[in-house]
Structure formats: C-alpha cells, structure tokens
Design an enzyme around this catalytic site. Structure first.
Site, PDB file in Angstrom:
ATOM      1  N   SER A 216       0.909  -1.353  -0.057  1.00 44.30           N
ATOM      2  CA  SER A 216      -0.033   0.198  -0.012  1.00 44.30           C
ATOM      3  C   SER A 216       1.053   1.336   0.105  1.00 44.30           C
ATOM      4  O   SER A 216       1.561   1.408  -0.822  1.00 44.30           O
ATOM      5  CB  SER A 216      -1.138   0.123   1.164  1.00 44.30           C
ATOM      6  OG  SER A 216      -1.860   0.892   0.934  1.00 44.30           O
TER       7      SER A 216
ATOM      8  N   GLU B  39     -10.138  -3.576  -5.731  1.00 47.48           N
ATOM      9  CA  GLU B  39      -9.757  -2.513  -5.062  1.00 47.48           C
ATOM     10  C   GLU B  39      -9.777  -1.267  -5.529  1.00 47.48           C
ATOM     11  O   GLU B  39      -9.478  -1.236  -6.776  1.00 47.48           O
ATOM     12  CB  GLU B  39      -8.530  -3.078  -4.150  1.00 47.48           C
ATOM     13  CG  GLU B  39      -7.225  -2.951  -5.198  1.00 47.48           C
ATOM     14  CD  GLU B  39      -5.867  -3.247  -4.443  1.00 47.48           C
ATOM     15  OE1 GLU B  39      -5.806  -2.628  -3.614  1.00 47.48           O
ATOM     16  OE2 GLU B  39      -5.285  -4.133  -4.884  1.00 47.48           O
TER      17      GLU B  39
ATOM     18  N   HIS C  19      -7.823  -5.367  -0.291  1.00 48.10           N
ATOM     19  CA  HIS C  19      -6.503  -4.747  -0.335  1.00 48.10           C
ATOM     20  C   HIS C  19      -5.415  -5.331   0.181  1.00 48.10           C
ATOM     21  O   HIS C  19      -5.645  -5.916   1.622  1.00 48.10           O
ATOM     22  CB  HIS C  19      -6.769  -3.287  -0.049  1.00 48.10           C
ATOM     23  CG  HIS C  19      -5.550  -2.421  -0.081  1.00 48.10           C
ATOM     24  ND1 HIS C  19      -4.949  -2.014  -1.126  1.00 48.10           N
ATOM     25  CD2 HIS C  19      -4.971  -1.747   1.140  1.00 48.10           C
ATOM     26  CE1 HIS C  19      -4.267  -1.148  -0.811  1.00 48.10           C
ATOM     27  NE2 HIS C  19      -3.953  -0.781   0.581  1.00 48.10           N
TER      28      HIS C  19
END
Length: 308
Positions: free
Chosen positions: A148, A242, A272
């Site tokens: 991320s 996502e 995610h």
C-alpha cells in the site's frame, strides 16, 4: 476465492470500510488499530531483533526478522496510508518473507504523517539503505518490499536513491502499492462499491496528511509520475476489486514503457493487500510467488524445505 477470504471481506466491509467513510482522525484510527492488533508468535526459527532509532545517523527505529544463516537482505516498508500501522501490524508479513526467502528482513518504523510530512518517510528509508550499504549489504542480494503506502514509498525511495547516485537493489516487491496520491485512477470510481476496505473518499484525506501542501504529482510522493528508467525489476500484486487497482496497472505499464522489467499479478475479489493477511490460502500462494521473485532477482538459493 477461499471461504476465509470471503469472510475477511465481510468483516472488513462492516468494520474497516465503515470507519473510513467520514472525516479521518489520524490519532483515533491509530488507537483503534493498536487496540485490535495482536502480536502474533513468530514462525519457527525466525528471530526478532529490535533496533532503536539513532538520530545522530538519521536512522528511524526498525527491527530485524532473522532466519537461520540468512543470505541477502530484504528491506520492508509497511503500509497504512502514511499515518497508521507499525512494526507490530506488519511483523507477520515480514517474518513470513524472512522464512520463505531465507533473507534477513529489516522492517522500518519510518516517521508518519501528519506529524512528519513527505519526504520524511523517503528520507528514513534512504538513510537506512545508505547504512546497509555502509555495513556491507550487497545491492545484488537486496530486495525492497512494501504494501500500500509502503509500496509507493519503496518506488519513491528507489527514485531518490537513483537521484543521489546510490546503488539500487536487485528488485522491488509491491503489494497493492499506492503510487498516485492525486487519487486519479479509474478504479477509485469503478471499484468504489466492490472494495471491502476503503471508501474512496478516505484516500484524498490520507494523501493530504502526507502531502501537507506538496504537489500530489511530486514523484517523491507519487512515484507513478516519476521517470522509472533504470529501476530494478518489480513484481506487483493487486486485487481486481480494490480502489487502488489502477495504481498497480498504471505503474506496471509505465515501468514497461520505461524499460523496467515488471510483472503484475491480479487476483479477483480479494481485499486490499491480501498477502499481508497471512492465514489466507491466497496470501500463502502470493507470498510463495513473492519469495520466488526475490530469490530469482538476487540469485540466492531457496531455504531448505525443512525450514518452511
């Protein structure tokens, strides 16, 4: 999709996503995550070695996850929108990578927003890379990895390292990287309902914490807008459902256009950064692929089957 992944999607949709719909309170989110995070036992034969921050050398706190007789180095940057999560939340992922690769893993507790805006996290990552090089780490036997925001941080740090003339690692491993803090990807709109973790309106708020007035198109914040030429091979993992899918797709396409070897693995319907949910069958499969990539680009030997 496994039953475990389906159940996790339900839990995330009615807990995490619900809390991301309103104005973000960084401190409240940190406290909530800390309350629900469990410090899980390490895998067999993986040893943890904390490293205190050293301001005199510009080093943030970190920790080593060490397999027996480690070969090579993997530097890990955790996710969390640049404002939450820590070493504990991502320790299971870092430990699994250490176990599966046989590499020593250094997980960074980089400075976070809103207290420390961009490029503080990049500076912390770069300072540790310089220290590793000074200590004798071989770039050809090193991989950067992150999920991320940590995935975006990895690529931004590679750009900064190249700009400073530092040696680059052998590869980068990215789980659902947040590479565009302008939040302009089509999946922000198209996957607004299917994403089980984030309401899309949360991402611009998190970006504002980290940017603190800096342009969202600055490559140190959004490496999607950078010149990727000369970067090492990368492997990306993303979910078809996502909101950050477009970040992975566009980063992959830009890498290829700039002559960077890149491979993109998209799984349907997963949450995610699913590889960080290490109990999922899909996570185990993706971590195995990731370990194989790390060993391939470094030329290191896989750990014995008895160590896995």
């Amino acid at each position: 999709m496994s039953l475990q992944a389906s159940l996790l999607n339900l839990v995330l949709r009615f807990t995490f996503k619900r809390h991301s719909r309103g104005p973000l309170d960084a401190l409240a989110i940190r406290e909530r995550v800390n309350r629900t995070t469990r410090d899980l036992p390490l895998p067999r034969d993986i040893r943890r070695e904390p490293v205190a921050a050293d301001p005199t050398r510009g080093l943030c706190a970190a920790e080593w996850l060490l397999p027996p007789s480690p070969r090579g180095t993997l530097l890990y940057c955790h996710g969390g929108g640049y404002f939450f999560c820590d070493l504990v939340t991502h320790r299971p992922t870092a430990a699994q990578l250490a176990k599966r690769t046989g590499m020593r893993v250094l997980s960074l507790d980089y400075r976070m927003a809103p207290e420390h805006a961009c490029p503080a996290a990049v500076d912390d990552t770069l300072a540790w890379w310089q220290q590793l090089l000074a200590d004798g780490a071989l770039p050809s036997e090193t991989v950067f990895a992150g999920d991320s925001a940590g995935g975006g941080l990895v690529v931004a740090s590679l750009l900064a390292a190249r700009q400073q003339g530092l040696a680059l690692p052998a590869g980068s491993l990215l789980f659902s990287p947040w590479a565009d803090l302008s939040c302009a990807g089509d999946s922000m709109r198209l996957n607004a309902r299917s994403d089980t973790m984030f309401a899309p309106e949360a991402l611009p708020q998190a970006a504002a914490f980290y940017l603190a007035g800096r342009s969202a198109e600055d490559p140190l914040a959004s490496p999607l807008f950078g010149d990727l030429r000369g970067l090492p091979p990368m492997m990306l993992h993303a979910s078809s459902s996502e909101v950050l899918l477009s970040d992975s797709e566009r980063l992959h396409a830009r890498a290829l256009a700039h002559g960077v070897a890149s491979e993109l693995h998209i799984k349907p319907g997963m949450p995610h950064v699913w590889p960080t949910f290490i109990t999922l069958p899909e996570a185990r499969a993706s971590l195995a692929d990731s370990a194989a990539f790390a060993l391939r680009v470094t030329g290191l030997r896989a750990p014995s089957a008895s160590a896995l």
